[in-house]
Design an enzyme around this catalytic site. Structure first.
Site, mmCIF file in Angstrom:
data_model
loop_
_atom_site.group_PDB
_atom_site.id
_atom_site.type_symbol
_atom_site.label_atom_id
_atom_site.label_comp_id
_atom_site.label_asym_id
_atom_site.label_seq_id
_atom_site.Cartn_x
_atom_site.Cartn_y
_atom_site.Cartn_z
ATOM 1 C CG ASP A 1 -1.881 -1.123 1.293
ATOM 2 O OD1 ASP A 1 -1.707 -2.091 0.528
ATOM 3 O OD2 ASP A 1 -2.813 -1.077 2.101
ATOM 4 C CD GLU B 1 -1.140 -5.744 9.004
ATOM 5 O OE1 GLU B 1 -1.423 -5.129 10.062
ATOM 6 O OE2 GLU B 1 -1.558 -5.397 7.883
HETATM 7 C C1 DGY Z 1 -5.916 -1.627 4.378
HETATM 8 O O1 DGY Z 1 -7.086 -1.426 4.679
HETATM 9 O O2 DGY Z 1 -4.962 -1.039 4.897
HETATM 10 C C2 DGY Z 1 -5.617 -2.627 3.362
HETATM 11 O O3 DGY Z 1 -4.262 -2.852 3.198
HETATM 12 C C3 DGY Z 1 -6.197 -2.208 2.046
HETATM 13 O O4 DGY Z 1 -6.760 -3.310 1.552
#
Ligand code: DGY
Length: 432
Positions: free
Chosen positions: A166, A397
């Site tokens: 992201d 995570e």
């Molecule tokens: C989030 O919500 O941060 C996810 O990575 C996007 O799918």
């Protein structure tokens, strides 16, 4: 470790699919589910199959498998939720489950190959594979048909969330070039930073641009023609294309075993692999880089997507050797490998999401990639580094990549009790 991993997968199991972690990601995520299925298959093949069937229940008519399926419309802790995405603007989106309007790396081809290697003669698995096989091909066809208008064999993304990475600095320039005023995007409230620490998550500057691009997709009914014309963010990503190529290869192997037609897959490979090698290799950095179609240039950073190409057998022997040496040098300098971003860049941030931490599913792919090229000892480090972080900090995570910093921490980053962390730990710790 294995018992804890199973406990977490069971905890996150929601009667047919697995959430990545409660609160932060309370729905079904696309590539998370792929890795989770591999983890589940160690002790419950039936659930591993259900996981993938559930994901493909959300496949669109154009073949796209969305990045999130909102199986429950009552869950309010996530933004952007189903009502914000409004997948119904696209005629081919199923009414149920509602979904996002973008996709994620196409892991499912190599996932079914992984399951089949574990249970080569299981009749239930074989009939499942025969059933899902054309659906997976259709999801690959989506990329080549709609995400490759230049006919290069390389698929584009129009949103950083599609890449899986992201807030990687890879996207900074393209995001900076998006010009809009605050009135151009709807007001919204982030949920993630009330659940995970803000300094481990993307910034609000980045979030505004994520929302902008989401809106742009929605205004175009999530149809690629308009998006290709309008999106200021249009990138041929390394990881996205690598995973597609790797899954094509798996699908060819699986198809051949069952005497299925693999011609289309082979044609894709013949075009994609040489183009990837030619267009995305950066001689100076000695790694593969994404290509920005708007700025017509490579995005020149050393980061984990380039390294992950080992998993799809894309690098030549010489290139692979350089990538391997790079990983060893990071190890020798006191890093866990493999950090998600160039540790020597001023943009490296060892705790902020995709700007530096260690990610379990990346280690899983890079482990197998190094094995492909017989770099067994580096593969072993990639595996044990991840398992050590999990032992030390729990099933988070993502994790701190600098050993000196990690030793002083009591936990990992982002969400806890995380499904793909449990799945990758279970799978890797079963490899002797
Ligand atoms: C989030 O919500 O941060 C996810 O990575 C996007 O799918």
């Amino acid at each position: 470790m294995k018992d804890d991993a199973r406990r977490i997968l069971d905890l996150n199991w929601k009667d047919g699919f697995t959430i990545p972690t409660k609160n932060l990601y309370p729905f079904q995520w696309n590539w998370d589910s792929g890795f989770t299925s591999i983890g589940l298959s160690h002790y419950n093949l039936n659930s591993a199959i259900k996981e993938l069937n559930s994901l493909f229940s959300g496949q669109w008519q154009n073949g796209m498998v969305p990045h999130i399926l909102f199986h429950s419309e009552n869950e309010k802790t996530y933004f952007p939720n189903f009502d914000f995405w409004e997948s119904s603007v696209n005629k081919g989106a199923p009414n149920k489950p509602k979904s996002s309007g973008i996709t994620q790396p196409a892991v499912h081809g190599f996932v079914i190959e992984n399951l089949l290697n574990k249970y080569p003669d299981d009749q239930h698995l074989i009939s499942f594979i025969k059933d899902i096989y054309p659906k997976i091909i259709n999801s690959h066809r989506f990329f080549y048909k709609y995400r490759d208008p230049l006919n290069e064999g390389l698929t584009f993304i129009f949103h950083p969330w599609e890449s899986g990475r992201d807030n990687s600095p890879l996207w900074d320039k393209a995001l900076d070039q998006i010009k809009f005023s605050q009135n151009d995007i709807p007001s919204y409230e982030r949920r993630d930073i009330s659940i995970a620490p803000a300094e481990e998550r993307p910034t609000s500057y980045q979030y505004d641009r994520y929302v902008y691009l989401l809106q742009l997709g929605k205004e175009n009914k999530y149809e690629e023609i308009g998006i290709f014309e309008e999106s200021p963010f249009l990138i041929q990503d390394t990881l996205m294309n690598m995973v597609l190529i790797r899954s094509n290869e798996s699908m060819i192997k699986v198809g051949k075993r069952f005497g299925l037609d693999t011609g289309e897959l082979e044609e894709w490979q013949q075009q994609s692999i040489p183009k990837f090698r030619e267009k995305l290799w950066n001689e100076e950095l000695r790694t593969f880089t994404p290509y920005d179609l708007r700025n017509n240039e490579q995005i020149e950073f050393k980061e984990i997507g380039g390294i992950s190409t080992l998993f799809a057998n894309i690098p030549s022997q010489k290139q692979a050797k350089d990538l391997n040496n790079y990983l060893i040098s990071l190890h020798d300098r006191g890093f866990y490998i493999c950090p998600s971003f160039d540790v020597d860049s001023p943009l490296f941030d060892s705790k902020r999401y995709w700007r530096g931490p260690i990610w379990p599913q990346m280690n899983w792919m890079i482990y197998h990639g190094l094995e492909n090229y017989n770099f067994h000892s580096t593969a072993e480090i990639v595996k044990t580094d991840l398992l050590e972080l999990i032992e030390m900090h729990g099933f988070y995570e993502y994790f701190e990549s600098q050993k000196s910093v990690a030793f002083d921490l009591s936990k990992g980053y982002g969400g806890n009790d995380f499904s793909w962390t449990a799945a990758c730990a279970l799978d890797l710790s079963n490899i002797i």
